[in-house]
Motif scaffolding. Sequence first.
Motif, PDB file in Angstrom:
ATOM      1  N   PHE A 155      10.980  -2.002  -4.081  1.00 21.89           N
ATOM      2  CA  PHE A 155      11.507  -1.906  -5.438  1.00 21.89           C
ATOM      3  C   PHE A 155      10.552  -2.547  -6.432  1.00 21.89           C
ATOM      4  CE2 PHE A 155      15.746  -0.620  -3.780  1.00 21.89           C
ATOM      5  CZ  PHE A 155      15.899   0.319  -4.164  1.00 21.89           C
ATOM      6  N   GLY A 156      10.273  -3.770  -6.163  1.00 19.05           N
ATOM      7  CA  GLY A 156       9.403  -4.686  -6.959  1.00 19.05           C
ATOM      8  C   GLY A 156       7.832  -4.141  -6.810  1.00 19.05           C
ATOM      9  N   PHE A 157       7.378  -3.682  -5.896  1.00 22.25           N
ATOM     10  CA  PHE A 157       6.074  -3.224  -5.912  1.00 22.25           C
ATOM     11  C   PHE A 157       6.018  -1.731  -6.482  1.00 22.25           C
ATOM     12  CE2 PHE A 157       4.612  -5.499  -1.983  1.00 22.25           C
ATOM     13  CZ  PHE A 157       4.243  -6.554  -2.611  1.00 22.25           C
ATOM     14  N   SER A 158       7.230  -1.001  -6.251  1.00 22.32           N
ATOM     15  CA  SER A 158       7.221   0.382  -6.989  1.00 22.32           C
ATOM     16  C   SER A 158       7.382   0.054  -8.517  1.00 22.32           C
ATOM     17  CB  SER A 158       8.638   1.026  -6.601  1.00 22.32           C
ATOM     18  OG  SER A 158       8.465   1.447  -5.221  1.00 22.32           O
ATOM     19  N   GLY A 159       8.185  -0.854  -9.082  1.00 27.00           N
ATOM     20  CA  GLY A 159       8.322  -1.149 -10.399  1.00 27.00           C
ATOM     21  C   GLY A 159       7.003  -1.421 -11.187  1.00 27.00           C
ATOM     22  N   ILE A 160       6.234  -2.449 -10.511  1.00 31.15           N
ATOM     23  CA  ILE A 160       4.869  -2.860 -10.824  1.00 31.15           C
ATOM     24  C   ILE A 160       3.701  -1.864 -11.038  1.00 31.15           C
ATOM     25  CG2 ILE A 160       2.931  -4.538 -10.427  1.00 31.15           C
ATOM     26  CD1 ILE A 160       4.969  -6.500  -9.116  1.00 31.15           C
ATOM     27  N   ALA A 161       3.925  -0.952  -9.990  1.00 30.48           N
ATOM     28  CA  ALA A 161       3.028  -0.069  -9.938  1.00 30.48           C
ATOM     29  C   ALA A 161       3.454   1.117 -10.866  1.00 30.48           C
ATOM     30  CB  ALA A 161       3.250   0.827  -8.507  1.00 30.48           C
ATOM     31  N   ALA A 162       4.732   1.374 -11.261  1.00 33.16           N
ATOM     32  CA  ALA A 162       4.892   2.311 -12.251  1.00 33.16           C
ATOM     33  C   ALA A 162       4.426   1.872 -13.511  1.00 33.16           C
ATOM     34  CB  ALA A 162       6.533   2.564 -12.337  1.00 33.16           C
ATOM     35  N   ALA A 163       4.584   0.662 -14.028  1.00 36.83           N
ATOM     36  CA  ALA A 163       4.179  -0.117 -15.081  1.00 36.83           C
ATOM     37  C   ALA A 163       2.503  -0.077 -15.140  1.00 36.83           C
ATOM     38  CB  ALA A 163       4.606  -1.375 -15.260  1.00 36.83           C
ATOM     39  N   ALA A 164       1.827  -0.684 -14.146  1.00 36.03           N
ATOM     40  CA  ALA A 164       0.352  -0.369 -14.058  1.00 36.03           C
ATOM     41  C   ALA A 164      -0.215   0.841 -14.066  1.00 36.03           C
ATOM     42  CB  ALA A 164      -0.070  -1.130 -12.958  1.00 36.03           C
ATOM     43  N   LEU A 165       0.123   1.843 -13.519  1.00 36.20           N
ATOM     44  CA  LEU A 165      -0.218   3.206 -13.500  1.00 36.20           C
ATOM     45  C   LEU A 165       0.123   3.773 -14.683  1.00 36.20           C
ATOM     46  CD1 LEU A 165       0.817   4.194  -9.556  1.00 36.20           C
ATOM     47  CD2 LEU A 165      -1.427   3.438 -10.463  1.00 36.20           C
ATOM     48  N   GLY A 166       1.230   3.480 -15.026  1.00 36.69           N
ATOM     49  CA  GLY A 166       1.579   4.349 -16.697  1.00 36.69           C
ATOM     50  C   GLY A 166       0.583   3.522 -17.672  1.00 36.69           C
ATOM     51  N   GLN A 167       0.136   2.491 -17.713  1.00 41.78           N
ATOM     52  CA  GLN A 167      -1.087   1.865 -18.502  1.00 41.78           C
ATOM     53  C   GLN A 167      -2.155   2.627 -18.280  1.00 41.78           C
ATOM     54  OE1 GLN A 167      -1.054  -0.271 -20.893  1.00 41.78           O
ATOM     55  NE2 GLN A 167       0.814  -1.641 -20.760  1.00 41.78           N
TER      56      GLN A 167
ATOM     57  N   SER B  80       0.881  -1.252  -0.166  1.00 42.71           N
ATOM     58  CA  SER B  80      -0.023  -0.071  -0.040  1.00 42.71           C
ATOM     59  C   SER B  80       0.918   1.051  -0.179  1.00 42.71           C
ATOM     60  CB  SER B  80      -1.048  -0.018   1.129  1.00 42.71           C
ATOM     61  OG  SER B  80      -0.328   0.105   2.288  1.00 42.71           O
ATOM     62  N   LYS B  81       2.166   1.002   0.686  1.00 43.37           N
ATOM     63  CA  LYS B  81       2.732   2.308   0.743  1.00 43.37           C
ATOM     64  C   LYS B  81       3.545   2.741  -0.379  1.00 43.37           C
ATOM     65  CE  LYS B  81       7.218   3.836   2.943  1.00 43.37           C
ATOM     66  NZ  LYS B  81       7.105   5.075   2.864  1.00 43.37           N
ATOM     67  N   TYR B  82       4.084   1.793  -1.148  1.00 45.26           N
ATOM     68  CA  TYR B  82       4.790   1.827  -2.253  1.00 45.26           C
ATOM     69  C   TYR B  82       4.161   1.900  -3.593  1.00 45.26           C
ATOM     70  CZ  TYR B  82       9.308   2.276   0.457  1.00 45.26           C
ATOM     71  OH  TYR B  82      10.048   2.746   1.433  1.00 45.26           O
ATOM     72  N   PHE B  83       2.867   1.330  -3.579  1.00 45.52           N
ATOM     73  CA  PHE B  83       1.904   1.577  -4.712  1.00 45.52           C
ATOM     74  C   PHE B  83       1.665   3.250  -4.618  1.00 45.52           C
ATOM     75  CE2 PHE B  83      -0.176  -0.853  -8.059  1.00 45.52           C
ATOM     76  CZ  PHE B  83       0.314  -1.708  -8.013  1.00 45.52           C
ATOM     77  N   TYR B  84       1.370   3.703  -3.539  1.00 46.50           N
ATOM     78  CA  TYR B  84       0.973   5.208  -3.408  1.00 46.50           C
ATOM     79  C   TYR B  84       2.175   5.916  -3.767  1.00 46.50           C
ATOM     80  CZ  TYR B  84      -0.825   9.673  -2.523  1.00 46.50           C
ATOM     81  OH  TYR B  84      -1.325  10.758  -2.488  1.00 46.50           O
ATOM     82  N   MET B  85       3.432   5.738  -3.216  1.00 49.44           N
ATOM     83  CA  MET B  85       4.640   6.220  -3.302  1.00 49.44           C
ATOM     84  C   MET B  85       4.964   6.424  -4.889  1.00 49.44           C
ATOM     85  SD  MET B  85       5.632   7.875  -0.419  1.00 49.44           S
ATOM     86  CE  MET B  85       7.369   7.733  -0.268  1.00 49.44           C
ATOM     87  N   ALA B  86       4.725   5.363  -5.384  1.00 48.13           N
ATOM     88  CA  ALA B  86       5.215   5.032  -7.088  1.00 48.13           C
ATOM     89  C   ALA B  86       4.366   6.128  -7.806  1.00 48.13           C
ATOM     90  CB  ALA B  86       4.998   3.848  -7.646  1.00 48.13           C
TER      91      ALA B  86
END
Length: 413
Positions: free
Chosen positions: A366-378, A244-250
Amino acid sequence: MSSLENTLASPVPLTQPAPSAANQAGHFLLPVVGAVSFVHLLNDLIQAILPSIYPMLKASYGLSFAQVGLITLVFQITASLLQPGVGFYTDKHPKPYLLPIGMVFTLCGLLMLSLVHSFPLLLVASGLVGLGSSVFHPEASRVARMGSGGRFGLAQSFFQVGGNAGSALGPLLAAIIIIPRGQGAVAWFCLFAMLGIAVLCRVSRWVVESHASTKARAGGAVRQDLTPRQVKRALLVLGVLVFSKYFYMASLSNYYIFYLVERFALPVQEAQMFLFLFLAAVALGTFAGGPIGDRIGRKYVIWASILGVAPFTLLLPHANLVGTGVLSVLIGLILSSAFSAIIVYAQELVPGKVGMIAGVFFGLMFGFSGIAAAALGQLADMTSVTHVYQLCAYLPLLGVITALLPNLERKAG
């Protein structure tokens, strides 16, 4: 580095028994913890270059938001997948000189990033920078704990705040050095990587000569007050909280500039100043979480940090420009205090596995941040960046599950 040299000159004998957290208090080795914190600043400053130059890369190569997210995903995957393995292996077989070796990978990635001119090679360059981080974080976190003197929260916060300060400085330096001069100016940041290699060589020498890694392994003990099932459930809860923290931080660290440009029509360089203020607040908030956790308990810090930030995240998508700046600073201050407390709490759940736990949770970060970056970009491509912020605002409400964590009354004194 003279203080660190004095510390190196006075190694602790190998035969000395590993002291407890209580009687270690008062022997906080500032030169050691400060050295790894300083290199954490350099490491994360370098990492912060990538999101800071996304608008430039997007314009130069005609990238979509999905491709921007893919660059981050490649970086975050290489920065996360190896971390638990590195930590698990070095818990059993300490390799102090992995620290400068990791920074060499970062240096190679920077050189590529400054020279290449195709999207696939940009992915390779970002992957090398991520690989350097995956080697650096578990070992550096372990060294910070070795020098903690029993004040584990303080040491972890000190270490972590270096990284957050670097993340805050990265966009500022990118705006000053890279944006006006173009992609080739990334090569100037190789100087930071070379400085990091020099400092980490000294740190590694201290670890070897003081036998600090051997004593740290000897100090581990199995918790007798929690069942294996309770430990696994607590680790799962911590994983959800990191999610929850790093999806939002991403959403803020990767797309805040795009949000400000889209919503308020700010120029990119002015938007980067807003990002700098947010990341500076993150650095300040990070330092508070560990020492407070040493005094009142990690669980309460985690609870207040993640669930307590929810009112501000819910307000952010509806605020004007000034309100957005103020709320982002408050969000950075509050939300950032959780991670140091989470790391130390998890290390107390599983004593003797300092490197593995650091690797797992830095890897999750790092993993959640990366997944979040890709998903949120889409999602941003399909809707808008503003819509992304409206959805992500609800993520901190997951902080309510902190109630499921057991109370660990282990304070550093």
